[in-house]
Write a protein that holds these residues in place. Structure first.
Motif, PDB file in Angstrom:
ATOM      1  N   ARG A 168       1.724   0.669   6.810  1.00  0.00           N
ATOM      2  CA  ARG A 168       2.771   0.171   7.717  1.00  0.00           C
ATOM      3  C   ARG A 168       2.890  -1.339   7.670  1.00  0.00           C
ATOM      4  O   ARG A 168       3.990  -1.888   7.637  1.00  0.00           O
ATOM      5  CB  ARG A 168       2.499   0.646   9.142  1.00  0.00           C
ATOM      6  CG  ARG A 168       2.674   2.149   9.280  1.00  0.00           C
ATOM      7  CD  ARG A 168       2.404   2.607  10.670  1.00  0.00           C
ATOM      8  NE  ARG A 168       1.016   2.278  11.031  1.00  0.00           N
ATOM      9  CZ  ARG A 168       0.422   2.694  12.125  1.00  0.00           C
ATOM     10  NH1 ARG A 168       1.074   3.430  12.988  1.00  0.00           N
ATOM     11  NH2 ARG A 168      -0.826   2.382  12.370  1.00  0.00           N
ATOM     12  N   SER A 169       1.771  -2.020   7.674  1.00  0.00           N
ATOM     13  CA  SER A 169       1.805  -3.477   7.683  1.00  0.00           C
ATOM     14  C   SER A 169       2.339  -4.029   6.364  1.00  0.00           C
ATOM     15  O   SER A 169       3.222  -4.885   6.351  1.00  0.00           O
ATOM     16  CB  SER A 169       0.402  -4.021   7.958  1.00  0.00           C
ATOM     17  OG  SER A 169       0.398  -5.413   7.933  1.00  0.00           O
TER      18      SER A 169
ATOM     19  N   ALA B 275       0.848  -1.197   0.000  1.00  0.00           N
ATOM     20  CA  ALA B 275       0.000   0.000   0.000  1.00  0.00           C
ATOM     21  C   ALA B 275       0.883   1.246   0.000  1.00  0.00           C
ATOM     22  O   ALA B 275       1.553   1.544   0.985  1.00  0.00           O
ATOM     23  CB  ALA B 275      -0.922   0.001   1.199  1.00  0.00           C
ATOM     24  N   ALA B 276       0.895   1.944  -1.118  1.00  0.00           N
ATOM     25  CA  ALA B 276       1.672   3.173  -1.233  1.00  0.00           C
ATOM     26  C   ALA B 276       0.923   4.335  -0.599  1.00  0.00           C
ATOM     27  O   ALA B 276      -0.276   4.237  -0.298  1.00  0.00           O
ATOM     28  CB  ALA B 276       1.941   3.475  -2.703  1.00  0.00           C
ATOM     29  N   SER B 277       1.617   5.434  -0.401  1.00  0.00           N
ATOM     30  CA  SER B 277       0.956   6.652   0.092  1.00  0.00           C
ATOM     31  C   SER B 277      -0.048   7.123  -0.944  1.00  0.00           C
ATOM     32  O   SER B 277       0.230   7.075  -2.146  1.00  0.00           O
ATOM     33  CB  SER B 277       1.987   7.762   0.312  1.00  0.00           C
ATOM     34  OG  SER B 277       2.917   7.378   1.273  1.00  0.00           O
ATOM     35  N   PRO B 278      -1.213   7.582  -0.499  1.00  0.00           N
ATOM     36  CA  PRO B 278      -2.179   8.124  -1.463  1.00  0.00           C
ATOM     37  C   PRO B 278      -1.574   9.326  -2.197  1.00  0.00           C
ATOM     38  O   PRO B 278      -0.935  10.184  -1.580  1.00  0.00           O
ATOM     39  CB  PRO B 278      -3.357   8.550  -0.595  1.00  0.00           C
ATOM     40  CG  PRO B 278      -3.225   7.746   0.663  1.00  0.00           C
ATOM     41  CD  PRO B 278      -1.746   7.568   0.856  1.00  0.00           C
TER      42      PRO B 278
ATOM     43  N   HIS C 275       6.632  -6.528   3.094  1.00  0.00           N
ATOM     44  CA  HIS C 275       7.453  -6.536   1.874  1.00  0.00           C
ATOM     45  C   HIS C 275       8.932  -6.298   2.169  1.00  0.00           C
ATOM     46  O   HIS C 275       9.793  -6.876   1.512  1.00  0.00           O
ATOM     47  CB  HIS C 275       6.943  -5.488   0.877  1.00  0.00           C
ATOM     48  CG  HIS C 275       5.766  -5.953   0.095  1.00  0.00           C
ATOM     49  ND1 HIS C 275       5.869  -6.528  -1.150  1.00  0.00           N
ATOM     50  CD2 HIS C 275       4.441  -5.955   0.394  1.00  0.00           C
ATOM     51  CE1 HIS C 275       4.674  -6.862  -1.587  1.00  0.00           C
ATOM     52  NE2 HIS C 275       3.787  -6.512  -0.665  1.00  0.00           N
ATOM     53  N   ALA C 276       9.239  -5.463   3.148  1.00  0.00           N
ATOM     54  CA  ALA C 276      10.631  -5.090   3.412  1.00  0.00           C
ATOM     55  C   ALA C 276      11.351  -6.055   4.347  1.00  0.00           C
ATOM     56  O   ALA C 276      12.579  -6.185   4.259  1.00  0.00           O
ATOM     57  CB  ALA C 276      10.680  -3.685   4.003  1.00  0.00           C
TER      58      ALA C 276
END
Length: 76
Positions: free
Chosen positions: A59-60, A47-50, A65-66
């Motif tokens: 955050r989750s 989920a990228a920043s809007p 992913h990281a």
């Protein structure tokens, strides 16, 4: 145990992020593979920043992913 379509797992993710008051996040992810008694699979969309906002990315999903690798043991 085998699962049915629509079922999900609830994860306690230890992020260590200061803005997560306890350093953990609790999130649910749907099971996303054909039923197989040997494993479960989830799919996590990053989920990228809007666009055009100052909101942070998810955050989750960013943590998953990281930091999470195949073979890691997670709290479910």
């Amino acid at each position: 145990p085998a699962f049915l379509p629509g079922q999900f797992l609830t994860f306690n993710l230890i992020t260590g992020l200061q803005d997560d008051k306890s350093g953990t996040l609790t999130r649910c992810y749907s099971l996303s593979d054909a039923p197989d008694p040997k494993h479960y699979r989830i799919s996590v969309k990053l989920a990228a920043s809007p666009t055009g906002t100052s909101f942070p990315p998810g955050r989750s999903s960013t943590h998953m992913h990281a930091n999470v690798q195949a073979g890691d043991v997670l709290q479910v």
